[in-house]
Design a protein around this motif. Sequence first.
Motif, PDB file in Angstrom:
ATOM      1  N   ALA A  99       0.821  -1.212   0.000  1.00 13.96           N
ATOM      2  CA  ALA A  99       0.000   0.000   0.000  1.00 13.96           C
ATOM      3  C   ALA A  99       0.854   1.261   0.000  1.00 13.96           C
ATOM      4  O   ALA A  99       0.439   2.298  -0.526  1.00 13.96           O
ATOM      5  CB  ALA A  99      -0.924  -0.002   1.211  1.00 13.96           C
ATOM      6  N   MET A 100       2.050   1.169   0.573  1.00 15.25           N
ATOM      7  CA  MET A 100       2.956   2.320   0.637  1.00 15.25           C
ATOM      8  C   MET A 100       3.838   2.428  -0.605  1.00 15.25           C
ATOM      9  O   MET A 100       4.660   3.335  -0.701  1.00 15.25           O
ATOM     10  CB  MET A 100       3.827   2.209   1.889  1.00 15.25           C
ATOM     11  N   GLY A 101       3.676   1.499  -1.538  1.00 11.46           N
ATOM     12  CA  GLY A 101       4.471   1.531  -2.756  1.00 11.46           C
ATOM     13  C   GLY A 101       5.826   0.866  -2.644  1.00 11.46           C
ATOM     14  O   GLY A 101       6.641   0.947  -3.569  1.00 11.46           O
ATOM     15  N   GLU A 102       6.052   0.189  -1.523  1.00 12.04           N
ATOM     16  CA  GLU A 102       7.328  -0.510  -1.321  1.00 12.04           C
ATOM     17  C   GLU A 102       7.185  -1.937  -1.875  1.00 12.04           C
ATOM     18  O   GLU A 102       7.104  -2.918  -1.138  1.00 12.04           O
ATOM     19  CB  GLU A 102       7.683  -0.531   0.163  1.00 12.04           C
ATOM     20  N   THR A 103       7.162  -2.018  -3.199  1.00 13.13           N
ATOM     21  CA  THR A 103       6.839  -3.273  -3.863  1.00 13.13           C
ATOM     22  C   THR A 103       7.816  -4.391  -3.549  1.00 13.13           C
ATOM     23  O   THR A 103       7.409  -5.521  -3.267  1.00 13.13           O
ATOM     24  CB  THR A 103       6.777  -3.049  -5.388  1.00 13.13           C
ATOM     25  N   LYS A 104       9.107  -4.108  -3.592  1.00  6.88           N
ATOM     26  CA  LYS A 104      10.098  -5.162  -3.355  1.00  6.88           C
ATOM     27  C   LYS A 104      10.010  -5.697  -1.931  1.00  6.88           C
ATOM     28  O   LYS A 104      10.076  -6.911  -1.706  1.00  6.88           O
ATOM     29  CB  LYS A 104      11.505  -4.651  -3.632  1.00  6.88           C
ATOM     30  N   LEU A 105       9.858  -4.796  -0.969  1.00  4.23           N
ATOM     31  CA  LEU A 105       9.740  -5.232   0.422  1.00  4.23           C
ATOM     32  C   LEU A 105       8.496  -6.099   0.609  1.00  4.23           C
ATOM     33  O   LEU A 105       8.524  -7.103   1.333  1.00  4.23           O
ATOM     34  CB  LEU A 105       9.682  -4.020   1.349  1.00  4.23           C
ATOM     35  N   ALA A 106       7.405  -5.706  -0.046  1.00  5.23           N
ATOM     36  CA  ALA A 106       6.168  -6.481   0.058  1.00  5.23           C
ATOM     37  C   ALA A 106       6.360  -7.878  -0.512  1.00  5.23           C
ATOM     38  O   ALA A 106       6.021  -8.878   0.122  1.00  5.23           O
ATOM     39  CB  ALA A 106       5.034  -5.761  -0.668  1.00  5.23           C
ATOM     40  N   GLU A 107       6.905  -7.955  -1.713  1.00  2.48           N
ATOM     41  CA  GLU A 107       7.065  -9.265  -2.352  1.00  2.48           C
ATOM     42  C   GLU A 107       8.054 -10.132  -1.591  1.00  2.48           C
ATOM     43  O   GLU A 107       7.854 -11.346  -1.463  1.00  2.48           O
ATOM     44  CB  GLU A 107       7.503  -9.093  -3.803  1.00  2.48           C
ATOM     45  N   ASP A 108       9.115  -9.523  -1.067  1.00  6.48           N
ATOM     46  CA  ASP A 108      10.084 -10.290  -0.280  1.00  6.48           C
ATOM     47  C   ASP A 108       9.415 -10.931   0.935  1.00  6.48           C
ATOM     48  O   ASP A 108       9.724 -12.074   1.297  1.00  6.48           O
ATOM     49  CB  ASP A 108      11.225  -9.386   0.190  1.00  6.48           C
ATOM     50  N   GLY A 109       8.487 -10.198   1.550  1.00  4.71           N
ATOM     51  CA  GLY A 109       7.781 -10.735   2.711  1.00  4.71           C
ATOM     52  C   GLY A 109       6.925 -11.932   2.356  1.00  4.71           C
ATOM     53  O   GLY A 109       6.925 -12.948   3.061  1.00  4.71           O
ATOM     54  N   PHE A 110       6.180 -11.824   1.250  1.00  3.08           N
ATOM     55  CA  PHE A 110       5.346 -12.951   0.827  1.00  3.08           C
ATOM     56  C   PHE A 110       6.198 -14.170   0.488  1.00  3.08           C
ATOM     57  O   PHE A 110       5.880 -15.304   0.865  1.00  3.08           O
ATOM     58  CB  PHE A 110       4.507 -12.561  -0.394  1.00  3.08           C
ATOM     59  N   LYS A 111       7.301 -13.942  -0.210  1.00  2.52           N
ATOM     60  CA  LYS A 111       8.173 -15.053  -0.583  1.00  2.52           C
ATOM     61  C   LYS A 111       8.807 -15.695   0.652  1.00  2.52           C
ATOM     62  O   LYS A 111       8.999 -16.919   0.696  1.00  2.52           O
ATOM     63  CB  LYS A 111       9.244 -14.568  -1.554  1.00  2.52           C
ATOM     64  N   GLN A 112       9.147 -14.865   1.622  1.00  6.75           N
ATOM     65  CA  GLN A 112       9.708 -15.392   2.871  1.00  6.75           C
ATOM     66  C   GLN A 112       8.727 -16.339   3.540  1.00  6.75           C
ATOM     67  O   GLN A 112       9.093 -17.437   3.987  1.00  6.75           O
ATOM     68  CB  GLN A 112      10.039 -14.235   3.814  1.00  6.75           C
ATOM     69  N   LEU A 113       7.469 -15.944   3.596  1.00 10.27           N
ATOM     70  CA  LEU A 113       6.451 -16.781   4.218  1.00 10.27           C
ATOM     71  C   LEU A 113       6.209 -18.065   3.436  1.00 10.27           C
ATOM     72  O   LEU A 113       6.055 -19.138   4.020  1.00 10.27           O
ATOM     73  CB  LEU A 113       5.142 -15.996   4.348  1.00 10.27           C
ATOM     74  N   LEU A 114       6.164 -17.959   2.119  1.00  5.48           N
ATOM     75  CA  LEU A 114       5.903 -19.145   1.308  1.00  5.48           C
ATOM     76  C   LEU A 114       7.085 -20.106   1.302  1.00  5.48           C
ATOM     77  O   LEU A 114       6.898 -21.315   1.153  1.00  5.48           O
ATOM     78  CB  LEU A 114       5.536 -18.734  -0.120  1.00  5.48           C
TER      79      LEU A 114
END
Length: 272
Positions: A99-114
């Motif tokens: 939501a804040m536009g921090e796309t890489k940080l967001a995707e890194d978080g999802f990948k970390q969880l998966l």
Amino acid sequence: MTVSSLAVSVSRRTFRPICAVLLIAAMLAGCANTGGSQQPRTASDQTDNDRRAAVRLELAGGYFGRGQYETALDEVKQALAAKPDMPEAINLRSLIFAAMGETKLAEDGFKQLLARDPKNADTLHNYGWFLCQRQRWAESYQQFESALAIQSYRTPARTWLAWGACEAREGRLIPAQAHLSKAFELDPGNPTVALNLGEVLYRQGEYERARFYARRVNANVEQSNAASLWLELRIERRMGNTSTMDDLGQQLRRKYPQAAETQALNNGRFDE
């Protein structure tokens, strides 16, 4: 966290059937881990850190729902300080980053969880919606399909909804209708499902069927909103029902004078 009624913004150029609030509700509704095989935790299993993290996470979700992203992020940080491996907090943090536009940080978080739990349906759903927002359609659908394949998944309707909404945004109306119909079968009382399905049917020229879903929402004063009135108005216009269209227009102007739908009505922009 649940939502009973949501605005739906649609356009022929950019189909946006799920607003930010729905995104929050749909994703946070599954904060509990539904993808694993662990036994449910009860109050006696919780430590002080568990309780502290849960409180902070609930606060974060509330702030996120109101668009207060920095405050929400701060609350998530405090939740993770109490419980660093909390998947629900990492999930929400990724949503906040997105939501804040921090796309890489967001995707890194999802990948970390998966990487840690590849069968967590909630993370798969969240990541799928994240990818949809970035028009990475095929990747998005793959995440939704994987989430729905998990038999223990408790909220599949939200993923059918997100999948159908994404396909509609891409312009794939036939599969979108099929997936939204599945969402409606599972959750017929959800007004957002009904509106998305009604919009897809409207765009395919199936006005009678589209009107059924629009009227279903508008019949409930707690669910009716500018988007639902606007959808029904456009349907009645296509069907040549001028008096009904005028009545809906009056309701729209009276109840939602500042809404984008009302401005479109005032300017005669019925199908942008």
